[in-house]
Design a protein around this motif. Structure first.
Motif, PDB file in Angstrom:
ATOM      1  N   THR A 114     -12.469  10.453   3.132  1.00  0.00           N
ATOM      2  CA  THR A 114     -13.482  10.941   4.072  1.00  0.00           C
ATOM      3  C   THR A 114     -13.225  12.406   4.419  1.00  0.00           C
ATOM      4  OG1 THR A 114     -13.637   8.749   4.999  1.00  0.00           O
ATOM      5  CG2 THR A 114     -14.521  10.480   6.339  1.00  0.00           C
ATOM      6  N   GLN A 115     -11.965  12.709   4.714  1.00  0.00           N
ATOM      7  CA  GLN A 115     -11.633  14.107   5.051  1.00  0.00           C
ATOM      8  C   GLN A 115     -11.900  15.039   3.878  1.00  0.00           C
ATOM      9  OE1 GLN A 115      -7.673  14.443   6.660  1.00  0.00           O
ATOM     10  NE2 GLN A 115      -8.133  13.017   8.314  1.00  0.00           N
ATOM     11  N   LEU A 116     -11.578  14.571   2.685  1.00  0.00           N
ATOM     12  CA  LEU A 116     -11.790  15.379   1.485  1.00  0.00           C
ATOM     13  C   LEU A 116     -13.277  15.710   1.315  1.00  0.00           C
ATOM     14  CD1 LEU A 116     -10.611  16.508  -1.232  1.00  0.00           C
ATOM     15  CD2 LEU A 116     -11.249  14.317  -2.226  1.00  0.00           C
ATOM     16  N   LEU A 117     -14.141  14.684   1.476  1.00  0.00           N
ATOM     17  CA  LEU A 117     -15.575  14.913   1.282  1.00  0.00           C
ATOM     18  C   LEU A 117     -16.133  15.820   2.376  1.00  0.00           C
ATOM     19  CD1 LEU A 117     -16.870  11.466  -0.019  1.00  0.00           C
ATOM     20  CD2 LEU A 117     -15.800  13.341  -1.259  1.00  0.00           C
ATOM     21  N   GLY A 123      -5.696   2.007   6.182  1.00  0.00           N
ATOM     22  CA  GLY A 123      -6.682   3.031   6.541  1.00  0.00           C
ATOM     23  C   GLY A 123      -6.439   4.366   5.855  1.00  0.00           C
ATOM     24  N   HIS A 124      -5.291   4.507   5.162  1.00  0.00           N
ATOM     25  CA  HIS A 124      -4.958   5.814   4.570  1.00  0.00           C
ATOM     26  C   HIS A 124      -5.992   6.257   3.529  1.00  0.00           C
ATOM     27  CE1 HIS A 124      -1.074   6.483   6.456  1.00  0.00           C
ATOM     28  NE2 HIS A 124      -0.796   5.207   6.268  1.00  0.00           N
ATOM     29  N   THR A 125      -6.442   5.334   2.684  1.00  0.00           N
ATOM     30  CA  THR A 125      -7.331   5.727   1.581  1.00  0.00           C
ATOM     31  C   THR A 125      -8.655   6.283   2.103  1.00  0.00           C
ATOM     32  OG1 THR A 125      -6.349   3.965   0.256  1.00  0.00           O
ATOM     33  CG2 THR A 125      -8.381   4.948  -0.582  1.00  0.00           C
ATOM     34  N   LEU A 126      -9.346   5.485   2.921  1.00  0.00           N
ATOM     35  CA  LEU A 126     -10.660   5.946   3.401  1.00  0.00           C
ATOM     36  C   LEU A 126     -10.532   7.179   4.279  1.00  0.00           C
ATOM     37  CD1 LEU A 126     -13.290   3.250   4.403  1.00  0.00           C
ATOM     38  CD2 LEU A 126     -13.420   5.031   2.685  1.00  0.00           C
ATOM     39  N   SER A 168       0.847  -1.187   0.000  1.00  0.00           N
ATOM     40  CA  SER A 168       0.000   0.000   0.000  1.00  0.00           C
ATOM     41  C   SER A 168       0.883   1.237   0.000  1.00  0.00           C
ATOM     42  CB  SER A 168      -0.855  -0.006   1.261  1.00  0.00           C
ATOM     43  OG  SER A 168      -1.709   1.091   1.273  1.00  0.00           O
ATOM     44  N   SER A 169       0.470   2.272  -0.767  1.00  0.00           N
ATOM     45  CA  SER A 169       1.246   3.508  -0.721  1.00  0.00           C
ATOM     46  C   SER A 169       0.644   4.425   0.342  1.00  0.00           C
ATOM     47  CB  SER A 169       1.231   4.191  -2.090  1.00  0.00           C
ATOM     48  OG  SER A 169      -0.081   4.327  -2.534  1.00  0.00           O
ATOM     49  N   ARG A 170       1.488   5.173   0.996  1.00  0.00           N
ATOM     50  CA  ARG A 170       1.022   6.043   2.079  1.00  0.00           C
ATOM     51  C   ARG A 170       0.349   7.285   1.530  1.00  0.00           C
ATOM     52  NH1 ARG A 170       2.042   2.012   3.384  1.00  0.00           N
ATOM     53  NH2 ARG A 170       3.549   1.158   4.843  1.00  0.00           N
ATOM     54  N   GLU A 171       0.866   7.745   0.391  1.00  0.00           N
ATOM     55  CA  GLU A 171       0.350   9.001  -0.157  1.00  0.00           C
ATOM     56  C   GLU A 171      -0.860   8.697  -1.035  1.00  0.00           C
ATOM     57  OE1 GLU A 171       1.370  12.376  -3.371  1.00  0.00           O
ATOM     58  OE2 GLU A 171       2.865  10.827  -3.016  1.00  0.00           O
ATOM     59  N   VAL A 172      -1.993   9.325  -0.713  1.00  0.00           N
ATOM     60  CA  VAL A 172      -3.211   9.057  -1.469  1.00  0.00           C
ATOM     61  C   VAL A 172      -3.464  10.207  -2.432  1.00  0.00           C
ATOM     62  CG1 VAL A 172      -5.683   8.610  -1.277  1.00  0.00           C
ATOM     63  CG2 VAL A 172      -4.140   7.807   0.512  1.00  0.00           C
ATOM     64  N   ARG A 173      -3.618   9.881  -3.703  1.00  0.00           N
ATOM     65  CA  ARG A 173      -3.926  10.914  -4.702  1.00  0.00           C
ATOM     66  C   ARG A 173      -5.269  10.602  -5.353  1.00  0.00           C
ATOM     67  NH1 ARG A 173      -0.676  10.428  -9.006  1.00  0.00           N
ATOM     68  NH2 ARG A 173      -0.069   8.374  -8.248  1.00  0.00           N
ATOM     69  N   ILE A 174      -6.006  11.644  -5.710  1.00  0.00           N
ATOM     70  CA  ILE A 174      -7.289  11.436  -6.398  1.00  0.00           C
ATOM     71  C   ILE A 174      -7.010  11.347  -7.903  1.00  0.00           C
ATOM     72  CG2 ILE A 174      -9.590  12.386  -6.868  1.00  0.00           C
ATOM     73  CD1 ILE A 174      -9.111  11.431  -3.938  1.00  0.00           C
ATOM     74  N   LEU A 175      -7.317  10.189  -8.480  1.00  0.00           N
ATOM     75  CA  LEU A 175      -7.053   9.966  -9.908  1.00  0.00           C
ATOM     76  C   LEU A 175      -8.268  10.313 -10.754  1.00  0.00           C
ATOM     77  CD1 LEU A 175      -5.252   6.506  -9.639  1.00  0.00           C
ATOM     78  CD2 LEU A 175      -4.219   8.779  -9.674  1.00  0.00           C
ATOM     79  N   LYS A 176      -9.454  10.110 -10.167  1.00  0.00           N
ATOM     80  CA  LYS A 176     -10.693  10.458 -10.880  1.00  0.00           C
ATOM     81  C   LYS A 176     -11.643  11.010  -9.830  1.00  0.00           C
ATOM     82  CE  LYS A 176     -14.802   8.500 -12.895  1.00  0.00           C
ATOM     83  NZ  LYS A 176     -15.609   9.301 -11.972  1.00  0.00           N
ATOM     84  N   ASP A 177     -12.169  12.190 -10.100  1.00  0.00           N
ATOM     85  CA  ASP A 177     -12.994  12.827  -9.066  1.00  0.00           C
ATOM     86  C   ASP A 177     -14.486  12.588  -9.315  1.00  0.00           C
ATOM     87  OD1 ASP A 177     -13.656  14.341  -6.841  1.00  0.00           O
ATOM     88  OD2 ASP A 177     -12.276  15.959  -7.344  1.00  0.00           O
TER      89      ASP A 177
END
Ligand code: IMP
Length: 179
Positions: free
Chosen positions: A114-117, A107-110, A78-87
């Motif tokens: 979640t914070q973004l939304l 847990g990084h992705t959700l 799993s990568s630690r850094e989460v990027r939005i590829l498709k919004d």
């Protein structure tokens, strides 16, 4: 990544998944019974089978949207850094949202999505994950609903891949290398 031979051992049957989804949808319907504007957001790509079964069990007025975040690439780490590829296509300000994920691992992705939304002003925001691997957690995050807790195994099927393969299996299976 080099090809290694593997087999897939069934871990959770299609029948067990269907029964669990039925029970979860009763709880979700109770939670959102007063809403007339629920947006069900699937995290691509792993949740596409789960969300399809979930929405057909949900007797609520809903819209469906998708968001894609970077995760494992083609490997098992799993990568630690989460990027939005498709919004999302929809604006979610003031909307009730159910975020649908295949697995919560570190847990990084959700956590990130979640914070973004939230920063976009969603009203009630709840999350559901079909699978949870609590022993792998790196950030303090729990989905509001979880289908099954599983041990630290690499799993495939029911939408979930290993290097983009095996998403079309109707059950959840665990990868076992044979070399
Ligand atoms: P997290 O950010 O570490 O919680 O990672 C969540 C994402 O990693 C999931 O949406 C999956 O795409 C992927 N993932 C985690 N565990 C597995 C697995 O066992 N098989 C395939 N993908 C996995």
């Amino acid at each position: 990544m080099p090809e290694r031979p593997y087999v897939i051992d069934e871990m959770i049957s299609a029948k067990a998944i269907a029964a669990r989804i039925e029970a979860l949808c009763r709880e979700i319907a109770d939670e959102f019974e007063d809403t007339d504007k629920l947006v069900v957001v699937g995290l691509l790509r792993g949740s596409f089978v789960f969300i399809a079964d979930l929405v057909r069990e949900l007797d609520l007025p809903i819209e469906v949207d998708f968001i894609e975040a970077s995760s494992y690439g083609d490997g098992m780490e799993s990568s630690r850094e989460v990027r939005i590829l498709k919004d999302l296509r929809s604006g979610i300000e003031g909307r009730d949202v159910l975020l649908v994920e295949d697995i919560v691992d570190t847990g990084h992705t959700l956590n990130h999505v979640t914070q973004l939304l939230r920063t976009r002003g969603s009203a009630r925001l709840r999350s559901i994950a079909l699978l949870d691997k609590p022993s792998r957690r790196e950030v303090d995050f729990r989905a509001d609903w979880t289908g099954f807790e599983i041990p630290d195994e690499f799993v495939v099927g029911y939408g979930i891949d290993f290097a983009q393969r095996n998403r079309n299996l109707p059950f959840i299976g665990k990868v076992r290398f044979t070399d």
